[in-house]
Design a protein around this motif. Sequence first.
Motif, PDB file in Angstrom:
ATOM      1  N   THR A 179      18.322 -23.044  -1.446  1.00 32.75           N
ATOM      2  CA  THR A 179      19.316 -21.733  -1.510  1.00 32.75           C
ATOM      3  C   THR A 179      20.131 -21.834  -2.719  1.00 32.75           C
ATOM      4  OG1 THR A 179      18.971 -21.211   0.942  1.00 32.75           O
ATOM      5  CG2 THR A 179      20.928 -20.058  -0.532  1.00 32.75           C
ATOM      6  N   VAL A 180      19.938 -20.827  -3.496  1.00 33.18           N
ATOM      7  CA  VAL A 180      20.743 -20.952  -4.710  1.00 33.18           C
ATOM      8  C   VAL A 180      22.129 -19.790  -4.593  1.00 33.18           C
ATOM      9  CG1 VAL A 180      21.060 -20.496  -7.295  1.00 33.18           C
ATOM     10  CG2 VAL A 180      18.779 -21.508  -6.326  1.00 33.18           C
ATOM     11  N   ASN A 181      23.340 -20.267  -4.657  1.00 32.61           N
ATOM     12  CA  ASN A 181      24.507 -19.476  -4.890  1.00 32.61           C
ATOM     13  C   ASN A 181      24.842 -19.103  -6.047  1.00 32.61           C
ATOM     14  OD1 ASN A 181      26.608 -18.238  -4.378  1.00 32.61           O
ATOM     15  ND2 ASN A 181      27.827 -19.622  -3.341  1.00 32.61           N
ATOM     16  N   LEU A 182      24.528 -17.638  -6.569  1.00 29.98           N
ATOM     17  CA  LEU A 182      24.490 -17.279  -7.743  1.00 29.98           C
ATOM     18  C   LEU A 182      25.834 -17.101  -8.399  1.00 29.98           C
ATOM     19  CD1 LEU A 182      21.422 -14.581  -7.729  1.00 29.98           C
ATOM     20  CD2 LEU A 182      21.633 -16.931  -8.786  1.00 29.98           C
ATOM     21  N   LYS A 183      26.690 -17.339  -7.409  1.00 27.33           N
ATOM     22  CA  LYS A 183      28.239 -17.257  -7.863  1.00 27.33           C
ATOM     23  C   LYS A 183      28.468 -18.730  -8.077  1.00 27.33           C
ATOM     24  CE  LYS A 183      29.641 -13.152  -5.390  1.00 27.33           C
ATOM     25  NZ  LYS A 183      30.680 -12.629  -4.134  1.00 27.33           N
ATOM     26  N   ASP A 237      35.461 -13.882 -16.423  1.00 25.90           N
ATOM     27  CA  ASP A 237      35.950 -12.672 -16.934  1.00 25.90           C
ATOM     28  C   ASP A 237      35.193 -11.530 -16.749  1.00 25.90           C
ATOM     29  OD1 ASP A 237      37.736 -14.505 -18.129  1.00 25.90           O
ATOM     30  OD2 ASP A 237      36.700 -14.433 -19.841  1.00 25.90           O
ATOM     31  N   GLY A 238      34.209 -11.605 -15.841  1.00 25.76           N
ATOM     32  CA  GLY A 238      33.594 -10.527 -15.221  1.00 25.76           C
ATOM     33  C   GLY A 238      32.589  -9.927 -16.449  1.00 25.76           C
ATOM     34  N   LYS A 239      31.995 -10.412 -17.214  1.00 23.34           N
ATOM     35  CA  LYS A 239      31.451 -10.029 -18.287  1.00 23.34           C
ATOM     36  C   LYS A 239      29.737 -10.112 -18.121  1.00 23.34           C
ATOM     37  CE  LYS A 239      35.082  -9.860 -20.850  1.00 23.34           C
ATOM     38  NZ  LYS A 239      35.503  -7.947 -21.325  1.00 23.34           N
ATOM     39  N   SER A 240      29.260  -8.823 -18.242  1.00 21.74           N
ATOM     40  CA  SER A 240      27.628  -8.862 -17.727  1.00 21.74           C
ATOM     41  C   SER A 240      26.806  -7.889 -18.469  1.00 21.74           C
ATOM     42  CB  SER A 240      27.482  -8.522 -16.174  1.00 21.74           C
ATOM     43  OG  SER A 240      28.238  -7.325 -16.079  1.00 21.74           O
ATOM     44  N   GLY A 338      19.064 -24.962 -22.644  1.00 19.43           N
ATOM     45  CA  GLY A 338      19.685 -25.064 -21.375  1.00 19.43           C
ATOM     46  C   GLY A 338      19.821 -23.503 -20.654  1.00 19.43           C
ATOM     47  N   VAL A 339      19.383 -23.515 -19.426  1.00 20.85           N
ATOM     48  CA  VAL A 339      19.504 -22.176 -18.861  1.00 20.85           C
ATOM     49  C   VAL A 339      20.480 -22.132 -17.678  1.00 20.85           C
ATOM     50  CG1 VAL A 339      17.830 -20.400 -17.797  1.00 20.85           C
ATOM     51  CG2 VAL A 339      16.995 -21.801 -19.892  1.00 20.85           C
ATOM     52  N   ALA A 340      20.878 -21.107 -17.390  1.00 21.60           N
ATOM     53  CA  ALA A 340      21.716 -20.957 -16.255  1.00 21.60           C
ATOM     54  C   ALA A 340      21.788 -19.434 -15.685  1.00 21.60           C
ATOM     55  CB  ALA A 340      23.073 -21.596 -16.259  1.00 21.60           C
ATOM     56  N   PRO A 341      21.852 -18.992 -14.381  1.00 22.52           N
ATOM     57  CA  PRO A 341      22.209 -17.564 -14.204  1.00 22.52           C
ATOM     58  C   PRO A 341      23.551 -17.269 -13.848  1.00 22.52           C
ATOM     59  CG  PRO A 341      21.273 -18.530 -12.136  1.00 22.52           C
ATOM     60  CD  PRO A 341      21.474 -19.687 -13.420  1.00 22.52           C
ATOM     61  N   SER A 342      23.931 -15.999 -13.975  1.00 19.28           N
ATOM     62  CA  SER A 342      25.325 -15.596 -13.739  1.00 19.28           C
ATOM     63  C   SER A 342      24.978 -14.359 -12.915  1.00 19.28           C
ATOM     64  CB  SER A 342      26.250 -15.127 -14.991  1.00 19.28           C
ATOM     65  OG  SER A 342      25.490 -14.281 -15.293  1.00 19.28           O
ATOM     66  N   PHE A 343      26.093 -14.133 -11.775  1.00 15.40           N
ATOM     67  CA  PHE A 343      26.078 -13.066 -10.946  1.00 15.40           C
ATOM     68  C   PHE A 343      27.700 -12.441 -11.181  1.00 15.40           C
ATOM     69  CE2 PHE A 343      26.775 -10.794  -6.683  1.00 15.40           C
ATOM     70  CZ  PHE A 343      25.098 -10.355  -7.100  1.00 15.40           C
ATOM     71  N   VAL A 344      27.349 -11.211 -11.337  1.00 14.08           N
ATOM     72  CA  VAL A 344      28.819 -10.542 -11.508  1.00 14.08           C
ATOM     73  C   VAL A 344      29.007  -9.224 -10.675  1.00 14.08           C
ATOM     74  CG1 VAL A 344      30.344  -9.527 -13.038  1.00 14.08           C
ATOM     75  CG2 VAL A 344      29.175 -11.738 -13.961  1.00 14.08           C
ATOM     76  N   GLU A 345      29.956  -9.040  -9.925  1.00 14.29           N
ATOM     77  CA  GLU A 345      29.966  -7.725  -8.992  1.00 14.29           C
ATOM     78  C   GLU A 345      30.850  -6.740  -9.708  1.00 14.29           C
ATOM     79  OE1 GLU A 345      31.700  -9.458  -5.421  1.00 14.29           O
ATOM     80  OE2 GLU A 345      29.669  -9.832  -4.720  1.00 14.29           O
ATOM     81  N   THR A 346      30.115  -5.391  -9.937  1.00 14.33           N
ATOM     82  CA  THR A 346      30.889  -4.375 -10.526  1.00 14.33           C
ATOM     83  C   THR A 346      31.327  -3.309  -9.508  1.00 14.33           C
ATOM     84  OG1 THR A 346      29.218  -3.511 -11.576  1.00 14.33           O
ATOM     85  CG2 THR A 346      29.771  -5.066 -12.802  1.00 14.33           C
ATOM     86  N   ASN A 347      31.972  -2.458 -10.238  1.00 13.77           N
ATOM     87  CA  ASN A 347      32.064  -1.314  -9.303  1.00 13.77           C
ATOM     88  C   ASN A 347      31.046  -0.564  -8.848  1.00 13.77           C
ATOM     89  OD1 ASN A 347      35.008  -1.801  -9.697  1.00 13.77           O
ATOM     90  ND2 ASN A 347      35.160  -0.600 -11.087  1.00 13.77           N
TER      91      ASN A 347
END
Length: 702
Positions: A179-183, A237-240, A338-347
């Motif tokens: 399991t990957v926690n994207l946060k 910083d919530g950038k996506s 190098g590779v990595a995923p990010s997960f940002v929650e928006t409104n």
Amino acid sequence: MVSAETALTNAQQAKDVATKDVTNGKSKVQAADAAVKSAQDNQQQVAAQVAATNTKLSQDRAALETASQAVTAAKQGVKQAQDNIVALQNALPMFNFTSEQIATTKALAQEIATDIANYQYLGTYTIQNANAFQNWANAMTNSQIQSDLDMGRFNDYFKQIASTYNNWTDNLQKDRDETVNLKNVTADQANELSIFTADLLNKIANQLGISGIVSKEVATVGASELANEVVKLCEKDGKSDGHYIYALHQAYYDHGLANTPASDSEKNTMGENDYGESLSTYFSSNLSSEMSMAEVKQQLVQVIAGMLFVDKGSMMGHAISMCGLDNIYNANKEQVIGVAPSFVETNDDNALSFHINQPQSDLLDSANSKQAGITTPLQTGKPSDGKAELAQAQATLAAKEKDAAAKQTAVDEDNTELTQLNKDLAAKKQKTQQAQAQLDTASDALKGSQTALTSAQDKITAANAALAKAQARLQTAQQAVATATQDVAKAQKTQQDKQTALNNAQTKLNSEQNKLDTINQQLKAQQANLTTAQQAATNGQQTVAAATQALTKSQAKLQNLQNQLQAMQGQTKAIQEAQTALTKATAALTAAEQELQKQQAALVQLKKTVSDNQAKVADAQANLKKAQTTAAAAKNALAKANAELANAQPDSVKYGKLVKIKAVVITVGDKLPNPIIDNGSIVVDTPSTQSIVLMTLAAASD
């Protein structure tokens, strides 16, 4: 009397036989009871073994079930290992490049290489203005997929994109299980994605036929850390919505690829960048912050496919990086990635972004200590082909199957043993039932023997009572006879004495009668003389007086004789009374003899009664003999033990109540002697007609 004695003797013998039968019957019952207890013990032992075997069978079955489950798991492990081999063989998707795409890619790569050789290469600008670029861009772009994307037909878009790599899915079990926690992507997970992307891009270059022209993609420790740092800053910083320049600049600076740190003025996002990052973001309210590694890789492949086939809007900048066309200038060097995923929650939506960072090779400087790790390949080695894992899984399966076979053998042996034990138990139960039946038979026989013994004892008791009555009557009769005999003797003697006295008195009476007759004659003569004298009275008074005197004397003498006669007559009455007494004594003797005859007749009847009882005793003996025959089997089982027990028993137990009285012979009138114990012969035959045999009997009939 003799018949009563014989009956008593026979009854005593019958009682002895019955007593012996009862003793034997008790022994047989004891033996049968011991046999029942032994059979029950054996049955209980076998039942305990059956219970223990059942318990063991349950345990072995449970162990077999566990082993079977282990075999199933091992088979699943083998299947998984086999699937993993297939998955490993298909660990990377195979893109469906057309021949035109391959040809135009080769042409563009060759033109770029020529420009570099002629020192006419000016980076991406040179690539995008190359003669072969437009043909390549047109060939790589899928117009249908581009149209679906432009028109917002996302379902069709994703379906068409997946078809470019044959709808590839990651079937590696380890990826499905992780399991990957994207946060909060871990360093190891970023490393895994970096290696996966490097291998995939190298495979794309190989498929396009340009692997010998472009640089080889290598996932490194530093590049993976750089990509993960960019992700953390974007999430912070919530950038996506584009390349976050601040994050890129700061991460490059931290890893020695930029001379200055990032400034707040760079905290914005842009559609392009100069740091070598390829970025793709997917927005959806259905996105979850947790996915399996397999799902993350599938999303990443989808992103790369989009960069390859629908990138005209970015002037094919992403496609150039994915194919390695922007690094032909440094083809003799490896391209770090190098590779990595990010997960940002928006409104509105959740945003999943993949940050693919490929720092330009000309930025690398081995003298810069901050760049430590940027060129250090990740030490994960080549992925296993899965054959070793399959061999191990097959070995595990073989071991589990062997263990299961052993468990099955144990269960089979338990079943075999249980079957045999159940047979043994059934046999033991049958033996117990047979022993119980023998015990019941022996008990019934013993009851019959005891009944016969009781009956014989009762008959002997009755016979003893009858004999005692007969003896009492006989004794009374004997005493009466003795008394009568004495009375007769006395009467006879008295009669003789009185007869003698009578004879003497008769003789004397006769003598006196003769004298009386003489006197009477004399009296008559004197009367005559008196008469004569009276007649002669006249002759003289003297003669009359003399005659009167003589008459007076004669009268006195007559009176004396008369008195004597009366006395004799009294003696005659005594003789008559003695004669009467003799007659009565004789009658009493006769009556006593008649009573004796009556008692002898009663004894004859007693003999008949005892004879009848002897027949009944014979029947009882026959029944006892049947009981002995029935209990013979039980008797044999304990014969030896009974013999030893009999030898060890005291006399009181050996003889029990069987006590014999020594026979004595008495004559009528003798005093009865005290009884003498004699366990020898119990029958005495004497010639005396008046004998009594004394013995203790168990039964007699009245």
